[in-house]
Design a protein around this motif. Structure first.
Motif, mmCIF file in Angstrom:
data_model
loop_
_atom_site.group_PDB
_atom_site.id
_atom_site.type_symbol
_atom_site.label_atom_id
_atom_site.label_comp_id
_atom_site.label_asym_id
_atom_site.label_seq_id
_atom_site.Cartn_x
_atom_site.Cartn_y
_atom_site.Cartn_z
ATOM 1 N N VAL A 18 8.976 17.454 -14.564
ATOM 2 C CA VAL A 18 9.636 17.478 -15.966
ATOM 3 C C VAL A 18 10.017 15.827 -16.254
ATOM 4 O O VAL A 18 9.790 15.645 -17.534
ATOM 5 C CB VAL A 18 10.685 18.178 -15.930
ATOM 6 N N ILE A 19 9.867 15.026 -15.312
ATOM 7 C CA ILE A 19 10.334 13.719 -15.737
ATOM 8 C C ILE A 19 9.264 12.838 -16.124
ATOM 9 O O ILE A 19 9.423 11.660 -16.702
ATOM 10 C CB ILE A 19 11.126 12.984 -14.496
ATOM 11 N N GLU A 20 8.041 13.410 -15.919
ATOM 12 C CA GLU A 20 6.845 12.534 -16.384
ATOM 13 C C GLU A 20 6.939 12.215 -17.940
ATOM 14 O O GLU A 20 6.549 11.320 -18.117
ATOM 15 C CB GLU A 20 5.584 13.446 -16.000
ATOM 16 N N GLY A 21 7.455 13.229 -18.878
ATOM 17 C CA GLY A 21 7.412 12.784 -20.072
ATOM 18 C C GLY A 21 8.590 12.063 -20.590
ATOM 19 O O GLY A 21 8.724 11.897 -21.679
ATOM 20 N N TYR A 22 9.544 11.747 -19.749
ATOM 21 C CA TYR A 22 10.769 11.145 -20.043
ATOM 22 C C TYR A 22 10.379 9.632 -20.637
ATOM 23 O O TYR A 22 9.636 9.093 -20.042
ATOM 24 C CB TYR A 22 11.747 11.072 -19.000
ATOM 25 N N GLU A 23 11.067 9.256 -21.570
ATOM 26 C CA GLU A 23 10.738 7.983 -22.330
ATOM 27 C C GLU A 23 11.062 6.781 -21.213
ATOM 28 O O GLU A 23 12.078 6.703 -20.376
ATOM 29 C CB GLU A 23 11.706 7.596 -23.298
ATOM 30 N N TYR A 24 9.989 5.841 -20.873
ATOM 31 C CA TYR A 24 10.164 4.815 -19.928
ATOM 32 C C TYR A 24 11.424 3.893 -20.223
ATOM 33 O O TYR A 24 12.093 3.639 -19.242
ATOM 34 C CB TYR A 24 9.065 3.878 -19.911
ATOM 35 N N TYR A 25 11.850 3.811 -21.229
ATOM 36 C CA TYR A 25 12.894 2.842 -21.622
ATOM 37 C C TYR A 25 14.326 3.363 -21.449
ATOM 38 O O TYR A 25 14.973 2.460 -20.821
ATOM 39 C CB TYR A 25 12.668 2.587 -23.355
ATOM 40 N N HIS A 26 14.344 4.629 -21.271
ATOM 41 C CA HIS A 26 15.605 4.859 -21.054
ATOM 42 C C HIS A 26 15.926 5.093 -19.556
ATOM 43 O O HIS A 26 17.040 4.628 -19.276
ATOM 44 C CB HIS A 26 15.768 6.550 -21.741
ATOM 45 N N TYR A 27 14.936 5.364 -18.921
ATOM 46 C CA TYR A 27 15.218 5.594 -17.198
ATOM 47 C C TYR A 27 14.598 4.488 -16.404
ATOM 48 O O TYR A 27 14.920 4.423 -15.394
ATOM 49 C CB TYR A 27 14.705 6.979 -17.000
ATOM 50 N N SER A 28 13.608 3.818 -16.925
ATOM 51 C CA SER A 28 13.094 2.514 -16.407
ATOM 52 C C SER A 28 12.450 2.571 -14.924
ATOM 53 O O SER A 28 12.533 1.856 -14.163
ATOM 54 C CB SER A 28 14.126 1.669 -16.417
ATOM 55 N N PHE A 29 11.871 3.896 -14.502
ATOM 56 C CA PHE A 29 11.524 3.951 -13.274
ATOM 57 C C PHE A 29 9.908 4.101 -13.363
ATOM 58 O O PHE A 29 9.367 4.454 -14.414
ATOM 59 C CB PHE A 29 12.052 5.038 -12.441
#
Length: 355
Positions: free
Chosen positions: A19-30
């Motif tokens: 599920v985290i693959e689609g999360y915005e990089y800017y917000h979570y930065s990993f």
């Protein structure tokens, strides 16, 4: 929002990885490829710890706060090395990162759709560094056990002497620059969150009783270090853009981001009796709410004295929809009961359970 139902998967880590693959990089930065390796169920725990440290460093660096990274990660290193003194300690480095990604999932899929907003830098600081004060709590416990041993030996000798005792008294942790006091700043947040908790009184109560709360020490340590960094880079503490080495040290961010993050850290390990008059409400204190939820529920891949191998991630699964979050866990009933009790004692969260 599309509903996410419980499905047959290998482990909760696999679900998080998906599920985290689609999360915005800017917000979570990993870095996703590194996070994917970190979440693999078959990875050795020592390798998971190494990847956790690498990912935590990357998350803070990518936010642009390298000075904060260099300072606070030193405390995280110290926390990890505390296990050399007390090998049965629960891990907190892997735990912090699992809480971070688990919390991101809960936020994106459960809290955010209901209109709750959590600032990304607040979550990074509160979640990744909520346990860095643990070595102080451990040192106090070791000192107490040592003094009890000395007293036992003395009593066996059969000659009357005064007993020895051990007490940890942190000095100046609450003192900030410009004659500010951490307890005053944290108290303002607790009040604004509707929590009837006296921060200074709870801290003094712990110290007077000979106990040390790692949540309180973590909070005070992070706030003190970041306050010094702000004083160095923005000595006038002006509320406008103040760029130093590519970083904005606007005092506004200290007030709006750093203090709430440290206030959430302060709350995350308070005992249930602190919440008898007022529990944490997700609408008033979303950051403190999310930190307490993830800290309570993140039970997999956490070796302890009672469970040296820890529970495998394959024993956990998750269901989230508009109305309820359920963590399915194949662990002893008494452990699930304790976790549920901890959740409900501190939070208004009847829609969040472990079963």
């Amino acid at each position: 929002m599309s509903k996410i139902k419980k499905v047959d998967i290998i482990s909760i880590n696999t679900l998080l990885c998906q599920v985290i693959e689609g999360y915005e990089y800017y917000h979570y930065s990993f870095n996703y490829s590194t996070m994917k390796r970190f979440l693999e169920p078959e990875i050795e725990f020592i390798d998971r710890q190494s990847l956790a440290k690498e990912l935590i460093e990357g998350i803070i660096i990518n936010h642009g706060k390298k000075d904060i990274l260099k300072s606070i990660v030193k405390l995280a290193d110290f926390e990890q090395k505390a296990q050399e003194l007390k090998p049965e300690l629960r891990d907190h480095v892997v735990h912090a990162l699992l809480c971070y990604v688990f919390g991101a999932y809960i936020y994106e899929s459960f809290l955010k759709p209901s209109g709750i907003i959590i600032n990304d830098i607040q979550w990074k600081i509160a979640c990744l560094f909520h346990d860095i004060g643990y070595p102080v709590e451990v040192a106090n416990e070791i000192g107490i056990k040592y003094s009890k041993t000395v007293n036992s030996i003395s009593n066996n000798i059969g000659f009357p002497v005064d007993e020895v005792y051990f007490k940890t008294v942190p000095i100046n942790f609450e003192k900030l620059q410009n004659n500010k006091n951490s307890f005053d700043l944290i108290q303002k947040n607790l009040d604004s969150w509707g929590l009837k908790i006296n921060a200074k009184q709870e801290y003094d109560k712990n110290i007077d009783s000979g106990r040390v709360c790692h949540g309180m020490i973590s909070s005070l340590s992070v706030l003190r270090i970041i306050d010094i960094l702000y004083q160095k880079n923005n000595p006038e503490r002006i509320f406008e853009e103040k760029i130093v080495d590519g970083v904005d040290w606007n005092q506004r961010w200290f007030i709006e981001d750093i203090i709430p993050a440290c206030s959430a850290i302060f709350c995350h390990n308070l005992p249930p009796e602190c919440f008898k008059e007022s529990k944490i409400n997700r609408h008033n204190a979303p950051l403190a709410f999310l930190l307490r939820v993830t800290d309570c529920l993140q039970e997999w891949e956490r070796p302890s004295k009672e469970n040296p191998e820890g529970y495998l991630s394959t024993k956990f699964n998750l269901s989230i929809d508009d109305e309820k979050l359920i963590l399915f866990a194949d662990i002893p009933l008494e452990r699930k009961f304790k976790i549920n009790s901890e959740l409900q004692a501190a939070l208004i969260a009847e829609d969040i359970v472990i079963q």
